[in-house]
Design a protein around this motif. Structure first.
Motif, short mmCIF file in Angstrom:
data_model
loop_
_atom_site.label_atom_id
_atom_site.label_comp_id
_atom_site.label_asym_id
_atom_site.label_seq_id
_atom_site.Cartn_x
_atom_site.Cartn_y
_atom_site.Cartn_z
N ASP A 1 -29.32 12.83 29.55
CA ASP A 1 -30.71 12.49 30.28
C ASP A 1 -31.14 11.23 29.55
OD1 ASP A 1 -30.96 14.78 31.59
OD2 ASP A 1 -32.46 15.79 30.52
N THR A 2 -31.88 10.57 30.38
CA THR A 2 -32.24 9.13 29.81
C THR A 2 -33.71 9.20 29.38
OG1 THR A 2 -32.83 8.19 32.04
CG2 THR A 2 -30.47 8.01 31.21
N ALA B 1 -34.08 3.06 31.05
CA ALA B 1 -33.14 4.11 30.60
C ALA B 1 -32.12 3.36 29.43
CB ALA B 1 -32.20 4.44 31.82
N PHE C 1 -32.14 4.36 26.34
CA PHE C 1 -31.61 5.45 25.56
C PHE C 1 -31.23 6.71 26.29
CE2 PHE C 1 -32.01 9.27 23.25
CZ PHE C 1 -31.47 8.87 21.69
N SER C 2 -29.93 6.99 26.10
CA SER C 2 -29.45 8.38 26.74
C SER C 2 -29.25 9.43 25.70
CB SER C 2 -28.09 8.13 27.40
OG SER C 2 -28.21 6.89 28.36
N GLN D 1 -27.19 12.12 23.83
CA GLN D 1 -25.97 12.47 23.56
C GLN D 1 -25.79 14.04 23.39
OE1 GLN D 1 -23.48 10.10 24.18
NE2 GLN D 1 -25.31 9.06 24.84
N SER E 1 -32.59 2.33 21.19
CA SER E 1 -31.70 2.17 22.28
C SER E 1 -30.36 2.91 22.20
CB SER E 1 -31.40 0.96 22.89
OG SER E 1 -30.71 0.21 22.34
N ASP E 2 -29.48 2.92 22.96
CA ASP E 2 -28.05 3.56 23.01
C ASP E 2 -27.47 2.64 22.03
OD1 ASP E 2 -28.35 5.80 24.43
OD2 ASP E 2 -27.70 4.72 26.15
N GLY F 1 -36.23 5.34 23.26
CA GLY F 1 -36.47 4.81 24.41
C GLY F 1 -37.39 3.72 24.14
#
Length: 409
Positions: A299-300, A305, A307-308, A310, A333-334, A352
């Protein structure tokens, strides 16, 4: 109330007393409460500082000065016991009357300001001259009169006004946080010349002042000369005046780091900071959890988007964002960790994008988080220095950017 600032009365007073001690006997400390007391709430901080012994407060403009005067009165501080209020950033014509009505002390540097104020004093008809402080531009090129002919002319205009008197002479150093700064040495020399010109003109200021929080903190440097409180005391004494430094950010628990001048200083010149390790942060900025959400792997979160998840995560929603002073650079963020808040005494990372009025944080590892729980945005565990480092700015900008109601604790 979506967020609020708690201001420690004890810490604010303790910081002021520490700065008085560090400035040294014979040097007064003007407590700067401009910009809503650097985001802390001028209406509550000014009376605390007055009760702690402050004889001078500094504000940006006439409106701030009037509001601070009203706050002091509403707190029951008698007019005889109230500090003087220095309006540090000039005025325009229709504000001159308010300066007189509220008993403010304006900083001036040109003929028009002098004439506006003289006219307001004449219209008030009290017969009591208004004290003004003349600012000397020694190198900031921001405000102030240049030494030399411009200063001589201004002093002549001031002498010609029976309704005004010279209460003080001041300047502002551009590089106080740099140990051994050649710019400070140059500015100090120009200020000495200007103070000498004031004396030669036959005017007697009560105050000679310069320097900010870093000027006091910089006393951890060996042989700190020009620009130091000791230098300022000697300069003031040469014209029969008292010396004063103007501290702002340090009152609230922060100082810029002392840097070395690249040319004239060596590592051995820097002994230790003067007051910074002993200052106490005054502000705790709090909000409350207004929502909880479980997300699945993949999910983001938030705008774009960035950040996803993990893993399975529990997220808390906070009702503050960049409109309230939470910097957008704190977004997580990712590819880049962001800032954090404190929930139940533990770090809750921002995930996010920080939105205008909302921020999402990760509370997966924090047990028993519930809607309504407090989250600390600034305070124990997360400071303005932390925010500033992540946002690539200075603590000044962080605390001044906080938009929340304040209360004493």
């Amino acid at each position: 109330m979506k967020s609020w600032v708690e201001v420690s009365e004890q810490r604010l007073a303790a910081n002021y007393r520490l700065l008085m001690e560090a400035a040294g006997a014979g040097t007064a400390v003007l407590a700067v409460v401009k910009a809503n007391a650097y985001g802390h709430g001028a209406a509550i901080c000014a009376p605390v500082l007055a009760r702690a012994g402050a004889k001078w407060l500094g504000v940006t403009d006439v409106a701030e000065g009037a509001a601070v005067r009203e706050a002091l009165t509403s707190e029951g501080i008698s007019s005889a016991m109230q500090p003087e209020i220095l309006v540090m950033s000039g005025l325009i014509g229709d504000e001159a009357g308010a300066v007189v009505r509220h008993g403010l002390t304006p900083v001036v540097w040109d003929r028009q300001q002098v004439e506006w104020l003289a006219g307001a004093v004449s219209r008030a008809g009290s017969g009591v001259p208004l004290a003004v402080h003349v600012e000397i531009d020694t190198g900031m090129a921001r405000q102030g009169v240049r030494p030399g002919e411009d200063l001589d002319e201004l002093l002549g205009w001031l002498r010609a006004q029976s309704g005004l008197r010279l209460g003080g002479v001041m300047t502002h150093f551009a590089s106080s946080e740099i140990a051994g700064s050649p710019q400070t040495v140059e500015q100090a020399g120009l200020f000495e010349e200007a103070v000498g010109a004031v004396k030669a003109a036959g005017l007697q200021p009560a105050w000679v002042h310069a320097g900010n929080s870093s000027t006091v903190d910089n006393q951890g440097v060996k042989n700190f000369g020009e620009g130091s409180p000791a230098w300022l005391r000697r300069l003031a004494a040469s014209v029969g005046a008292r010396s004063m430094v103007r501290t702002g950010l340090a009152l609230y628990g922060y100082c810029l780091p002392i840097e070395q001048a690249s040319v004239s200083s060596t590592k051995e010149d820097v002994v230790r900071p003067g007051v910074e390790p002993r200052l106490q942060h005054v502000m705790t900025w709090k909000t409350r959890v207004i929502g909880l959400r479980d997300v699945r792997p993949g999910d983001t979160v938030g705008y774009n988007a960035i950040f996803s998840a993990q893993r399975a995560m529990r997220l808390a929603l906070l009702p503050v964002g960049y409109a309230d002073g939470v910097r957008r650079e704190l977004s997580g963020s990712d590819t880049r960790p962001g800032g954090w808040v404190m929930v139940h005494g533990r770090c809750a990372p921002v995930v996010g994008r920080v939105s205008m009025n909302l921020t999402i944080v990760d509370v997966t590892e924090i047990l028993d988080v519930a809607v309504g729980d407090e989250a600390v945005v600034l305070g124990e565990g997360i400071t303005a220095n932390d925010h500033a480092r992540i946002a690539g700015t200075i603590a000044y900008e962080i605390v001044c950017g906080v938009r929340a109601s304040s209360r004493l604790v």
